[in-house]
Enzyme design. Structure first.
Site, PDB file in Angstrom:
ATOM      1  N   LYS A   1       0.883  -1.186   0.118  1.00 35.71           N
ATOM      2  CA  LYS A   1       0.110   0.219  -0.306  1.00 35.71           C
ATOM      3  C   LYS A   1       0.520   1.194  -0.121  1.00 35.71           C
ATOM      4  O   LYS A   1       0.500   2.372  -0.773  1.00 35.71           O
ATOM      5  CB  LYS A   1      -1.041   0.260   1.233  1.00 35.71           C
ATOM      6  CG  LYS A   1      -1.614   1.170   1.650  1.00 35.71           C
ATOM      7  CD  LYS A   1      -2.026   1.512   2.714  1.00 35.71           C
ATOM      8  CE  LYS A   1      -1.778   1.437   3.933  1.00 35.71           C
ATOM      9  NZ  LYS A   1      -1.274   3.157   4.528  1.00 35.71           N
ATOM     10  N   ASN A   2       1.985   1.664   0.605  1.00 36.27           N
ATOM     11  CA  ASN A   2       2.384   2.370   1.028  1.00 36.27           C
ATOM     12  C   ASN A   2       3.628   3.132  -0.095  1.00 36.27           C
ATOM     13  O   ASN A   2       4.104   3.729   0.092  1.00 36.27           O
ATOM     14  CB  ASN A   2       3.143   2.445   2.881  1.00 36.27           C
ATOM     15  CG  ASN A   2       2.545   2.788   3.350  1.00 36.27           C
ATOM     16  OD1 ASN A   2       0.815   2.938   3.467  1.00 36.27           O
ATOM     17  ND2 ASN A   2       2.833   2.457   4.778  1.00 36.27           N
TER      18      ASN A   2
ATOM     19  N   CYS B   1      -4.952  12.500  12.001  1.00 37.43           N
ATOM     20  CA  CYS B   1      -5.312  11.903  12.678  1.00 37.43           C
ATOM     21  C   CYS B   1      -5.243  10.889  13.686  1.00 37.43           C
ATOM     22  O   CYS B   1      -4.857  12.055  14.938  1.00 37.43           O
ATOM     23  CB  CYS B   1      -4.878  10.896  10.927  1.00 37.43           C
ATOM     24  SG  CYS B   1      -3.437  10.210  11.730  1.00 37.43           S
TER      25      CYS B   1
ATOM     26  N   ARG C   1       0.324  14.589  12.562  1.00 36.81           N
ATOM     27  CA  ARG C   1       1.271  14.816  10.824  1.00 36.81           C
ATOM     28  C   ARG C   1       1.173  15.701  10.473  1.00 36.81           C
ATOM     29  O   ARG C   1       0.543  16.438   9.447  1.00 36.81           O
ATOM     30  CB  ARG C   1      -0.304  13.695  10.451  1.00 36.81           C
ATOM     31  CG  ARG C   1      -0.564  12.326  11.400  1.00 36.81           C
ATOM     32  CD  ARG C   1       0.122  11.773  11.503  1.00 36.81           C
ATOM     33  NE  ARG C   1       0.711  10.908   9.906  1.00 36.81           N
ATOM     34  CZ  ARG C   1       0.370   9.770   9.731  1.00 36.81           C
ATOM     35  NH1 ARG C   1      -1.005   9.177   9.598  1.00 36.81           N
ATOM     36  NH2 ARG C   1       0.765   9.062   8.605  1.00 36.81           N
TER      37      ARG C   1
ATOM     38  N   ASP D   1       4.965   0.483  11.597  1.00 36.02           N
ATOM     39  CA  ASP D   1       3.325   0.250  11.682  1.00 36.02           C
ATOM     40  C   ASP D   1       3.372  -1.501  12.103  1.00 36.02           C
ATOM     41  O   ASP D   1       1.933  -1.895  11.763  1.00 36.02           O
ATOM     42  CB  ASP D   1       3.778  -0.361   9.975  1.00 36.02           C
ATOM     43  CG  ASP D   1       3.334   0.989   9.415  1.00 36.02           C
ATOM     44  OD1 ASP D   1       3.553   1.744   8.242  1.00 36.02           O
ATOM     45  OD2 ASP D   1       3.102   2.395  10.547  1.00 36.02           O
TER      46      ASP D   1
ATOM     47  N   ARG E   1      -8.646  -0.656   4.381  1.00 35.04           N
ATOM     48  CA  ARG E   1      -7.809   0.983   4.050  1.00 35.04           C
ATOM     49  C   ARG E   1      -6.432   0.386   3.376  1.00 35.04           C
ATOM     50  O   ARG E   1      -6.058   0.286   2.790  1.00 35.04           O
ATOM     51  CB  ARG E   1      -7.276   1.495   4.941  1.00 35.04           C
ATOM     52  CG  ARG E   1      -8.355   2.933   5.258  1.00 35.04           C
ATOM     53  CD  ARG E   1      -7.921   4.037   6.204  1.00 35.04           C
ATOM     54  NE  ARG E   1      -7.175   4.922   5.315  1.00 35.04           N
ATOM     55  CZ  ARG E   1      -6.408   5.743   6.266  1.00 35.04           C
ATOM     56  NH1 ARG E   1      -7.176   6.204   7.269  1.00 35.04           N
ATOM     57  NH2 ARG E   1      -5.538   6.837   5.011  1.00 35.04           N
TER      58      ARG E   1
HETATM   59  C1  EPZ Z   1       4.371   6.431   6.260  1.00 40.51           C
HETATM   60  O1  EPZ Z   1       3.743   7.948   7.386  1.00 40.51           O
HETATM   61  C2  EPZ Z   1       3.204   5.887   6.256  1.00 40.51           C
HETATM   62  N1  EPZ Z   1       2.465   5.911   5.257  1.00 40.51           N
HETATM   63  C3  EPZ Z   1       3.086   4.964   7.530  1.00 40.51           C
HETATM   64  O2  EPZ Z   1       2.238   4.333   7.272  1.00 40.51           O
HETATM   65  C4  EPZ Z   1       4.375   4.799   8.388  1.00 40.51           C
HETATM   66  O3  EPZ Z   1       3.850   4.969   9.717  1.00 40.51           O
HETATM   67  C5  EPZ Z   1       5.333   6.262   8.290  1.00 40.51           C
HETATM   68  O4  EPZ Z   1       5.579   6.804   6.958  1.00 40.51           O
HETATM   69  C6  EPZ Z   1       6.862   5.677   9.091  1.00 40.51           C
HETATM   70  O5  EPZ Z   1       6.896   4.315   8.822  1.00 40.51           O
HETATM   71  C7  EPZ Z   1       2.577   5.902   3.547  1.00 40.51           C
HETATM   72  O6  EPZ Z   1       3.780   5.649   3.486  1.00 40.51           O
HETATM   73  C8  EPZ Z   1       1.512   6.170   2.936  1.00 40.51           C
HETATM   74  P1  EPZ Z   1       6.666   9.780   8.496  1.00 40.51           P
HETATM   75  P2  EPZ Z   1       3.811   9.428   6.400  1.00 40.51           P
HETATM   76  O7  EPZ Z   1       6.541  11.155   7.452  1.00 40.51           O
HETATM   77  O8  EPZ Z   1       5.636   9.672   5.457  1.00 40.51           O
HETATM   78  C9  EPZ Z   1       6.227  13.276  11.867  1.00 40.51           C
HETATM   79  C10 EPZ Z   1      -0.317   2.745   7.849  1.00 40.51           C
HETATM   80  O9  EPZ Z   1       0.022   2.785   9.080  1.00 40.51           O
HETATM   81  N2  EPZ Z   1       6.912  14.735  11.026  1.00 40.51           N
HETATM   82  O10 EPZ Z   1       7.604   8.946   8.405  1.00 40.51           O
HETATM   83  O11 EPZ Z   1       3.184  10.420   7.011  1.00 40.51           O
HETATM   84  C11 EPZ Z   1       4.967  12.732  11.660  1.00 40.51           C
HETATM   85  O12 EPZ Z   1       4.042  13.417  12.096  1.00 40.51           O
HETATM   86  C12 EPZ Z   1       0.589   3.624   7.775  1.00 40.51           C
HETATM   87  O13 EPZ Z   1       0.470   2.572   6.715  1.00 40.51           O
HETATM   88  C13 EPZ Z   1       6.407  15.772  10.804  1.00 40.51           C
HETATM   89  O14 EPZ Z   1       6.960  16.298  12.150  1.00 40.51           O
HETATM   90  O15 EPZ Z   1       5.242   8.659   7.826  1.00 40.51           O
HETATM   91  C14 EPZ Z   1       5.033  11.164  12.491  1.00 40.51           C
HETATM   92  O16 EPZ Z   1       5.184  11.474  13.721  1.00 40.51           O
HETATM   93  C15 EPZ Z   1       0.638   4.930   9.042  1.00 40.51           C
HETATM   94  N3  EPZ Z   1       6.857  16.648  10.221  1.00 40.51           N
HETATM   95  C16 EPZ Z   1       7.214  10.708  11.993  1.00 40.51           C
HETATM   96  O17 EPZ Z   1       6.861  12.244  11.909  1.00 40.51           O
HETATM   97  C17 EPZ Z   1       6.771  16.115   8.483  1.00 40.51           C
HETATM   98  O18 EPZ Z   1       6.689  16.715   7.873  1.00 40.51           O
HETATM   99  C18 EPZ Z   1       6.791   9.908  10.630  1.00 40.51           C
HETATM  100  O19 EPZ Z   1       6.036  10.517   9.510  1.00 40.51           O
HETATM  101  C19 EPZ Z   1       6.075  15.188   8.281  1.00 40.51           C
HETATM  102  C20 EPZ Z   1       6.612  13.884   9.270  1.00 40.51           C
END
Ligand code: EPZ
Length: 422
Positions: A22-23, A118, A123, A308, A400
């Protein structure tokens, strides 16, 4: 809304096919915005998130043709009509923000709704914004939307990420393929989905080196062409189904599974007393004794233990011999499955980013509520072990990220069915 009813106690034996990630697919689909030539994706998972991304891209004027029941997608953005990603779609799925980089790179403008928080956390998008501004983008937040433009196009730059954000790495990687000059992403995310995206972009004509390491270098090119790309196996679905036989006995072979996708996870399974064997077709999994051992887990960016799989691992540790401590370092609120597992008889203490799990001999079936994608599947897994019936409500979360979960589990002997709530 649907519910899923699991009746515990049946041991599992047989093969479970693992779908495309998915990701990975949610980052690969927006890559079509970078080229006017068609992008063909194969091994696409059939999930509601994919439908949401399809709807978003179609709202921008992208043509999306689904073939083979959705396993193949042909995307073409030669007739774009809009660069505005509307709140109504973006609020349903944070990954919608992955159109920002490609739109800026090729169309030099984008209006993308902030996704909003969410269940698992706020996020924010600060890392995405800071990085794209270093590449010359002008981004302003107005009425809940990011208004971004890059007059004359983006410029290559050195882009250090304060945190190895997966989404920010993907947005910058896609943007850099058409930027003028060289971009170096420092502290880049190393997830397999990043590697998969880089391979697809390279097939489209992008010049990328270093994907899978913390430093990715991209030489911008004038245009990208057509490509056909197979979506990488879903390592989170893989890890989820690898755990299933640990809950209720038996042996399961996860087809398409590869060790390198789940190294940190398998290290923890080995410590917990779970045997994982590579076969020609995938990964075979069975519990060595009659009860897993307690292990401590810390979630980290890849190649660390994936956030995850934290909920699924917690569910398994509820039945372990001993006390385990799980530390969630990626999201600020990702223990919502804990109170639901406690309803089933688990003994879990949550304190901030830590959860202490005292293993119990058995769980009891109960009506429980899914709160987010991975929490919902951890409750299904717990139901496999629990005495009696577990009814998981609000399974739209599950749909999802997991295609045909009841079919895949009942095919190896689980007693599981989907019921439509009145
Ligand atoms: C991706 O989300 C995945 N989703 C998530 O999977 C996964 O948990 C996550 O990476 C971490 O591995 C997809 O790929 C569609 P991040 P993403 O940016 O890109 C903070 C699932 O269950 N952050 O690495 O949104 C954020 O709040 C989903 O399939 C900032 O602070 O994750 C989080 O605490 C859930 N500022 C941490 O970093 C930003 O600009 C990791 O976020 C961006 C992120």
């Amino acid at each position: 809304m649907d519910s899923i009813i699991v009746t515990g106690g049946s041991s599992l034996n047989g093969q479970i096919p693992i779908a495309g990630a998915k990701n990975a697919a949610l980052a690969l689909m927006p890559a079509t915005l970078l080229s006017e030539e068609p992008l063909t994706l194969t091994n696409v998972p059939r999930l509601s998130d994919i439908k949401t991304m399809t709807a978003l891209l179609e709202s921008l004027g992208v043509e999306v043709t689904s073939l083979q029941g959705g396993k193949v997608q042909v995307l073409s953005s030669h007739a774009m009509t809009s660069t505005r990603a509307d709140y109504e779609i973006v609020r349903k799925m944070r990954a919608s923000n992955l159109v920002l980089g490609p739109l800026l790179a090729r169309h030099h403008e984008a209006i993308v709704s902030l996704p909003g928080g969410c269940a698992i956390g706020a996020r924010p998008m600060d890392i995405h914004i800071d990085a794209l501004e270093l590449m010359g983008a002008q981004i302003e937040l107005r009425d809940g939307y990011l208004h971004a433009k890059a007059p004359g196009g983006l410029k290559g730059a050195r882009v250090p990420l304060r945190f190895a954000s997966v989404g920010a790495t993907e947005n910058v990687l896609m943007a850099a393929t058409l930027a003028k000059g060289t971009t170096v992403i420092e502290n880049a995310a190393r997830e397999p989905e990043i590697v998969d995206l880089a391979r697809c972009l390279r097939a489209m004509g992008a010049q990328i080196a270093g994907e899978g390491t913390s430093t990715i270098e991209v030489q911008g090119v004038d245009r990208l062409g057509a490509a056909t790309h197979p979506v990488v196996t879903d390592r989170i679905e893989l890890g989820t189904y690898m755990l299933a036989p640990v809950f209720c006995g038996g042996e399961v072979e996860c087809l398409g599974g590869k060790l390198e996708l789940v190294t940190a996870f398998v290290e923890k399974l080995d410590a917990a007393g779970v045997d994982v064997t590579e076969t020609d077709a995938g990964l075979k999994v069975k519990l060595r004794g009659d009860r897993p051992r307690a292990v401590d887990v810390v979630t980290e960016p890849f190649p660390g233990f994936p956030t995850d799989l934290q909920a699924q691992m917690m569910a398994m540790l509820c039945l372990a011999d001993g006390t385990s401590v799980l530390e969630e370092r990626i999201f600020e609120n990702r223990f919502m499955h804990a109170p639901e597992l406690v309803r089933m008889g688990a003994n879990i203490e949550v304190q901030g980013g830590y959860a202490k799990v005292h293993g119990v001999d058995r769980l009891k079936g109960a009506p429980v509520m899914a709160t987010d994608l991975r929490a919902s599947v951890s409750l299904i897994l717990a139901g496999l072990a629990a005495e009696g019936e577990t009814r998981v409500n609000r399974v739209y979360h599950l749909d999802r990220g997991y295609e045909n979960v009841e079919q895949k589990l009942s095919a190896v002997g689980a007693k599981i069915e989907r019921v439509r709530d009145a």
